[in-house]
Structures are given as structure tokens and as C-alpha cells.
Design a protein around this motif. Sequence first.
Motif, PDB file in Angstrom:
ATOM      1  N   LEU A  19       0.843  -1.191   0.000  1.00  0.00           N
ATOM      2  CA  LEU A  19       0.000   0.000   0.000  1.00  0.00           C
ATOM      3  C   LEU A  19       0.881   1.244   0.000  1.00  0.00           C
ATOM      4  N   SER A  20       0.459   2.255  -0.755  1.00  0.00           N
ATOM      5  CA  SER A  20       1.112   3.553  -0.737  1.00  0.00           C
ATOM      6  C   SER A  20       0.356   4.462   0.214  1.00  0.00           C
ATOM      7  N   SER A  21       1.085   5.170   1.061  1.00  0.00           N
ATOM      8  CA  SER A  21       0.420   5.974   2.084  1.00  0.00           C
ATOM      9  C   SER A  21      -0.195   7.244   1.510  1.00  0.00           C
ATOM     10  N   HIS A  22       0.565   7.999   0.671  1.00  0.00           N
ATOM     11  CA  HIS A  22       0.019   9.293   0.249  1.00  0.00           C
ATOM     12  C   HIS A  22       0.585   9.817  -1.068  1.00  0.00           C
ATOM     13  N   HIS A  23       1.556   9.122  -1.703  1.00  0.00           N
ATOM     14  CA  HIS A  23       2.153   9.668  -2.924  1.00  0.00           C
ATOM     15  C   HIS A  23       2.450   8.530  -3.879  1.00  0.00           C
ATOM     16  N   PHE A  24       2.277   8.820  -5.191  1.00  0.00           N
ATOM     17  CA  PHE A  24       2.454   7.748  -6.183  1.00  0.00           C
ATOM     18  C   PHE A  24       3.906   7.287  -6.272  1.00  0.00           C
ATOM     19  N   SER A  25       4.888   8.105  -5.815  1.00  0.00           N
ATOM     20  CA  SER A  25       6.285   7.678  -5.859  1.00  0.00           C
ATOM     21  C   SER A  25       6.531   6.474  -4.955  1.00  0.00           C
ATOM     22  N   GLU A  26       5.666   6.285  -3.963  1.00  0.00           N
ATOM     23  CA  GLU A  26       5.820   5.118  -3.091  1.00  0.00           C
ATOM     24  C   GLU A  26       5.529   3.823  -3.836  1.00  0.00           C
ATOM     25  N   GLY A  27       4.787   3.931  -4.951  1.00  0.00           N
ATOM     26  CA  GLY A  27       4.581   2.755  -5.785  1.00  0.00           C
ATOM     27  C   GLY A  27       5.873   2.259  -6.408  1.00  0.00           C
ATOM     28  N   LEU A  28       6.845   3.167  -6.646  1.00  0.00           N
ATOM     29  CA  LEU A  28       8.141   2.743  -7.163  1.00  0.00           C
ATOM     30  C   LEU A  28       8.894   1.906  -6.130  1.00  0.00           C
ATOM     31  N   VAL A  29       8.744   2.260  -4.859  1.00  0.00           N
ATOM     32  CA  VAL A  29       9.363   1.448  -3.807  1.00  0.00           C
ATOM     33  C   VAL A  29       8.715   0.067  -3.750  1.00  0.00           C
ATOM     34  N   LEU A  30       7.398   0.013  -3.958  1.00  0.00           N
ATOM     35  CA  LEU A  30       6.727  -1.289  -3.999  1.00  0.00           C
ATOM     36  C   LEU A  30       7.225  -2.120  -5.181  1.00  0.00           C
ATOM     37  N   ASN A  31       7.522  -1.464  -6.299  1.00  0.00           N
ATOM     38  CA  ASN A  31       8.107  -2.194  -7.429  1.00  0.00           C
ATOM     39  C   ASN A  31       9.468  -2.773  -7.061  1.00  0.00           C
ATOM     40  N   GLY A  82      12.767  -7.415  -5.624  1.00  0.00           N
ATOM     41  CA  GLY A  82      13.664  -8.052  -4.672  1.00  0.00           C
ATOM     42  C   GLY A  82      13.107  -9.312  -4.051  1.00  0.00           C
ATOM     43  N   GLY A  83      11.792  -9.440  -4.038  1.00  0.00           N
ATOM     44  CA  GLY A  83      11.190 -10.614  -3.403  1.00  0.00           C
ATOM     45  C   GLY A  83      10.825 -11.719  -4.352  1.00  0.00           C
ATOM     46  N   GLU A  84      11.234 -11.594  -5.616  1.00  0.00           N
ATOM     47  CA  GLU A  84      10.883 -12.622  -6.588  1.00  0.00           C
ATOM     48  C   GLU A  84      11.541 -13.943  -6.211  1.00  0.00           C
ATOM     49  N   GLY A  85      10.717 -14.977  -6.149  1.00  0.00           N
ATOM     50  CA  GLY A  85      11.186 -16.293  -5.729  1.00  0.00           C
ATOM     51  C   GLY A  85      10.877 -16.585  -4.277  1.00  0.00           C
ATOM     52  N   ASN A  86      10.599 -15.543  -3.478  1.00  0.00           N
ATOM     53  CA  ASN A  86      10.241 -15.732  -2.066  1.00  0.00           C
ATOM     54  C   ASN A  86       8.775 -15.415  -1.803  1.00  0.00           C
ATOM     55  N   PHE A  87       8.255 -14.421  -2.481  1.00  0.00           N
ATOM     56  CA  PHE A  87       6.844 -14.055  -2.321  1.00  0.00           C
ATOM     57  C   PHE A  87       6.402 -13.294  -3.569  1.00  0.00           C
ATOM     58  N   GLN A  88       5.111 -13.167  -3.723  1.00  0.00           N
ATOM     59  CA  GLN A  88       4.539 -12.367  -4.797  1.00  0.00           C
ATOM     60  C   GLN A  88       3.840 -11.160  -4.183  1.00  0.00           C
ATOM     61  N   LEU A  89       4.090  -9.997  -4.760  1.00  0.00           N
ATOM     62  CA  LEU A  89       3.561  -8.757  -4.198  1.00  0.00           C
ATOM     63  C   LEU A  89       2.540  -8.160  -5.136  1.00  0.00           C
ATOM     64  N   SER A  90       1.411  -7.773  -4.556  1.00  0.00           N
ATOM     65  CA  SER A  90       0.346  -7.109  -5.294  1.00  0.00           C
ATOM     66  C   SER A  90       0.119  -5.739  -4.669  1.00  0.00           C
ATOM     67  N   ALA A  91       0.222  -4.700  -5.488  1.00  0.00           N
ATOM     68  CA  ALA A  91       0.081  -3.327  -4.997  1.00  0.00           C
ATOM     69  C   ALA A  91      -1.308  -2.809  -5.305  1.00  0.00           C
ATOM     70  N   ILE A  92      -1.902  -2.134  -4.334  1.00  0.00           N
ATOM     71  CA  ILE A  92      -3.201  -1.476  -4.507  1.00  0.00           C
ATOM     72  C   ILE A  92      -2.952  -0.016  -4.846  1.00  0.00           C
ATOM     73  N   ASP A  93      -3.689   0.482  -5.831  1.00  0.00           N
ATOM     74  CA  ASP A  93      -3.484   1.845  -6.304  1.00  0.00           C
ATOM     75  C   ASP A  93      -3.642   2.846  -5.167  1.00  0.00           C
ATOM     76  N   GLU A  94      -2.772   3.886  -5.184  1.00  0.00           N
ATOM     77  CA  GLU A  94      -2.765   4.845  -4.073  1.00  0.00           C
ATOM     78  C   GLU A  94      -4.009   5.711  -4.039  1.00  0.00           C
ATOM     79  N   GLU A  95      -4.756   5.782  -5.155  1.00  0.00           N
ATOM     80  CA  GLU A  95      -5.969   6.591  -5.181  1.00  0.00           C
ATOM     81  C   GLU A  95      -7.190   5.846  -4.661  1.00  0.00           C
ATOM     82  N   THR A  96      -7.029   4.589  -4.312  1.00  0.00           N
ATOM     83  CA  THR A  96      -8.146   3.807  -3.776  1.00  0.00           C
ATOM     84  C   THR A  96      -8.509   4.311  -2.388  1.00  0.00           C
ATOM     85  N   HIS A  97      -9.800   4.397  -2.093  1.00  0.00           N
ATOM     86  CA  HIS A  97     -10.275   4.898  -0.794  1.00  0.00           C
ATOM     87  C   HIS A  97      -9.843   3.946   0.317  1.00  0.00           C
ATOM     88  N   PRO A  98      -9.449   4.451   1.478  1.00  0.00           N
ATOM     89  CA  PRO A  98      -8.968   3.573   2.557  1.00  0.00           C
ATOM     90  C   PRO A  98      -9.943   2.470   2.944  1.00  0.00           C
TER      91      PRO A  98
END
Length: 650
Positions: free
Chosen positions: A510-522, A527-543
Motif C-alpha cells: 500500500l502507498s500511504s500518500h504519494h504515487f512515488s511510493e509505488g516505485l518502492v513497492l516495485n 527483490g522478493g521474486e522467488g520468495n513471495f509475490q507482491l500485489s500493490a493497490i493503487d494509491e488513489e483507492t479509498h482507505p
Amino acid sequence: MTQPKSELAMIAAVAQMLVVALSVAALYFARDVFIPLALGLLLSFLLSPLVDRLRRMGIPNIAAVVTTAALTFLLLAGGLTLLGRELTKLVGDLPQYKDELVAKARSVAGMTTGMGGSLDELADEVSEAMEGQPEEKAGDDPQPTFLDRLSNQVFPDSTNVKADAPHDGTSSKRPLYIRQVRDDLSLASWASSAGSVLGPLTTAGLVSVFALFMLVHRDDLRDRIIAVISHGNYVTTTEALDEAAERISRYLVAQTIVNTSYGFVLTIGLALIGWGMTPEGSFPNAILWGVLATCLRFVPYVGPTVAAIFPLAIALSVFPGYGVALAVLALIITLELISNNILEPWLYGASTGISAVAVIVAAVFWGWLWGPVGLLLSTPLTVCLVVLGRYVPRFRVLSTMLGEDVEIKNSMRFYQRLLAGDEHRAWEMLRQHADNSNFDESCDEVLVPALKRIRLDNDEDQLTDADANRLFSISGGLIDKLHQHVQSTVEAASEDKPEADASLPLIIGLSSHHFSEGLVLNLLRAGGEGNFQLSAIDEETHPEAVGRQVASSSPAVVVIVVLPKGGFVQARYLCRSVRKEGYTGPVIVACLGKFKNFDQLFVKFRKSGATGMTTSFSQTRSKINSLLQHRDAVADIPHQKPTSSVDVAI
């Protein structure tokens, strides 16, 4: 009424410039005191290793210093005696070299056009001047020489004399009479002569006194200096003094070894050239040129050039042809290549920490300030300034401008390439850093700080929104390239292409407040490929919608990324929304940065439902892997239903 910060900064800058100007003026006008002091300090640094070695052998401090000083005096006295003898021999042999000089001048005149005859006449006049004036026949008028004609051409007015002007027969060639006038030396002349002789002796005496005093009382002086300048920070002051002393001592000892070896080999080489290529079987004053090269090479850049000129000039002046001169030139070039590329890197070990440009600038500055002595002291004094800049924040500009390794973080270099639009160079820097370290360190030291810097400059209106979005877009493309590069490296190492595994644990980012945090999720996904799969929820989605998606997906871990500035309130709200929808798994808040109020932030996040808080990319990955391993370990424990109430009680 307080002054604005800009005015205070300007006043501070003017004050610093005034202090620098006064310091330079003091060094210039008080050079008669500072030069012996600096030379004595330099000599003490050079002799300290020998004194320390004698002390480790059990010799008392005073005896070790006296022994070292006596050996140094004997070496200097022997070298000066040898140098004086060779100089006396050279001065006596100079008239013998006139024939070859005249022949070389005439050969050069023959290769020129227009000036050939003039140079030939000049060679004749030089020869006559060395042999003495020829006798003139009675009644012959003196013929104008080449120098007279040259003077008449330059100063025509001085020869504009009528032929019928009265003349008494007196000329510079045949005066009517000569009267010798002998003036007694005045008191001022005696004082000037005595000063020119006693000045160097006084300086040498002061240097010896300062060096002996510093060697005898070096421990006491060290303690006093630390007590005066430390201001309670004994660790930093001690490290600075140790580093400065170690660098200067290592530099002086290594340079002494290199220069002495160079002079010795040059002497042997000149002697062999004279033995094999000259009729006399010897090269004139070979020992003199070796000793002179040893001394002159202590002066950076200028010294080796000057040391090479003397034997080349002698080879051209003494021996016919150019074979000996070419052999001497080849010898000097070979010695310079071996010295610069083999001996110096091997003996120096670590460099003095000064850049090549700084060495030239320092030589010019100290040479202008203190003359030839400044050239000799330029490198050691600049080493002291660089060390001062490394340990004292106020003088850090000295370390940045003069130091060999510029202390610029990798993230700032990367960010500068992004600002310049040099995507290729930015990728090269990122790839090299990842190859030399690992993926996590590249994220923590290059990518994440660069993303934070883009955010900061955008918030402070130093970057427009369009420029910030462009830099974020370039960074996203580089993250994808880094992911592919790391993946290809792993495949090449394992020789097996990993296949996507749907059974891997699911991580929701989850991104807290800025779309640049989605780059960190990428980055986390890569980095986690082979250990886990990560799914990111869009930062504009309502809490609330985010909480429902998390609850329905039932992930192994939820990661909320916060890229400061801001985002803490939004992250706490996301935690409460996720918990409100019934999710009971671990929630990690990744606040990427250093925080003085870490404990307060952690308590607030815990109250909002967070399981843990991390402050770096590598720490976040480590926390996720730790939670997943704990989850797998708990899942592997067999759960048995108790058979009786007694078993439950037990």
C-alpha cells in the motif's frame, strides 16, 4: 529585532573571507618564523619513524633523538661536501666545453634560414669571449661586431652621430688612459654581505632546534595540542592528528626512498653511458647530477623536469653529435616511467589523499607565498588542510576541493545524472553499484534516497511538477532494468530459469500518500521474486475499499510504504481501516528514512494496529522474510486435539 537568515549568512561568509585573508597575510609577512617552524615540523615527521624504532629497541628517548640527529647530520654533511666538490669541478671544466657549444650553435645556424649568418657570427664572438680579446693592429679601426650592429638596429638614435663631429680619439676599444678607482666597502655593504651569508645559516639553525625540540617533546606537544583544540572531542582530535602524522610520515619516507633510488640509478646509468659511449670513458660530474636529482625531485612536477635538464645540457655541450644526449634522454624517461608507475604506488601504499589538480594548485600557492621552500612544503601542508577538512565540519570545503576522493554520496551522483537527463550514465552507475554490492544496498544507497530527493525538491518548488514526474518516470524505467539485470544474473548463476509459482505467499503493498511510493513497492516486488509475490493497490483507492480488498485477499503480510515528507497520518489511517475490516495478519509500516522520534512514531503505529515499523528497504525485506519463515514454521507444527480434560490441564 532579529536579522534575516540571509543577512546572517552573508555576514558569516564575509567574516570567513576576512579570516582567510588575514591568515594568508600573516603567513606571508611572518614567513621568517613560519618557514623554519614548518621545515622543523617536516623534518620531525621524517625522522619520527626512526626515533620510534630506536625506542622500541629499548633506547631512551633522548638518546634515540640524539642518535638520529647525529646520523642525519653526518649524512647531510657528507652530501654537501660531495656536492661542493662536484660543483667546484664543474666550474673548472666549463671553459673546456666552449668548442662543442660553438659547434652546436653553428650547426643550428646552418639549419635555419635568414638568421644563419647572424648565429654563426654570434658563435664566433662567444668563442672569442671565452678565449680572450684578440690583439688589434696599430692604426686599424675596430670593426663593429654582431652585437654592436644588433644594438644599433634596436637603438638607432644612439648611433646618430655626424661624421665630422669633434672626436678626441677615445673609444671603448682603445681608451686614451685607464684609471683604477677602488672604493672602500661601506658599512651597509658589509651588513648586506653578512646578512646574505648568515641568513641561511640562521634558518638552518632554527630548523634544527625546532626539529630536535619536537622530537624530544613530541608526546607532550601532542597532549597539549589535543587539550587546546579538542573542546572535549578527544576522539575526533586524536584521529585527525594520527591520520595527518601517518600520511605525512608515509609520504616523506616513501618519497625519500624513491628519490634516493632514482638519484643512485641515474648516477650509475650516466656512468655506464660515459663508459660505453664516450672517448674519455666517463660522464662529467655524474655524481653531482644524481645528488641534484635526488634533492630536486622533492619539489612536485617542477623538480623532476629541472633535474632532467642538467645532464641533458651537459651531454649536448660536451660530447659531439647527439648520441649521448639521446641515451641520457632514454635513461631519464625509463627511470620516470618505472618510478611513477611501479615504485611510487608500491611504496606509498595509500595515497596522500590529495587530487592531482590540488597538488599543482598547492605548489603554485605555497611557492608564491614562501618561494622555493613553499614548493618543498606544498604537499605536506596541503595534506594537513585536507585532514582538517575531513574532521572539522567548518573546514569541510577544504577536503572537498583538495581531497582525492570527493565525498559525494552515490545517491547524489545518481540524482545529478537524472537532473541532467543522462539516463545512460545513471543506469551505468546503478548497474555497477548493484554488481559491486547487492540489490538491497543499491536500493538503500542509491534509488530510495534519489526518490526522496525528488520529492523534497518538488515540495520546495525547486522542481516543477512536470520535471518531478519526468524524473519519477525515468527512475521507474531504471527500476525495471535493474529488475531484469538482477534476474538475468540469478539465472546465469543457477543455470535454471525460475518459473512463476502461484503457491508463493501473497504480500499486499500500500502507498500511504504519494504515487512515488509505488516505485518502492516495485523494488520490493523485484527483490522478493522467488520468495513471495507482491500485489500493490493503487494509491488513489479509498482507505475503506483498501481494507475490504485486504480482508478479502487474506495476504500473508501487508506493507504500507511511507516516503517522507508526510504520510504518517495516512499510514495510521490505513492501518485502522485494514484492522477494521477484520484482517488479523501482520502489518509492516516501512518509513524510509532516519527519525529522531522513532519511538514515538512506533508507539503511534502500534496503537493504530501496525505490527512493526522499518526504516530502510533492506530492513523491510528482512522483516517480511522473517515473518514468512515464522509463518511457515508455525504451519509445520502438528496440531493434535486433546483427548481428555486431564491432558488439557497438563
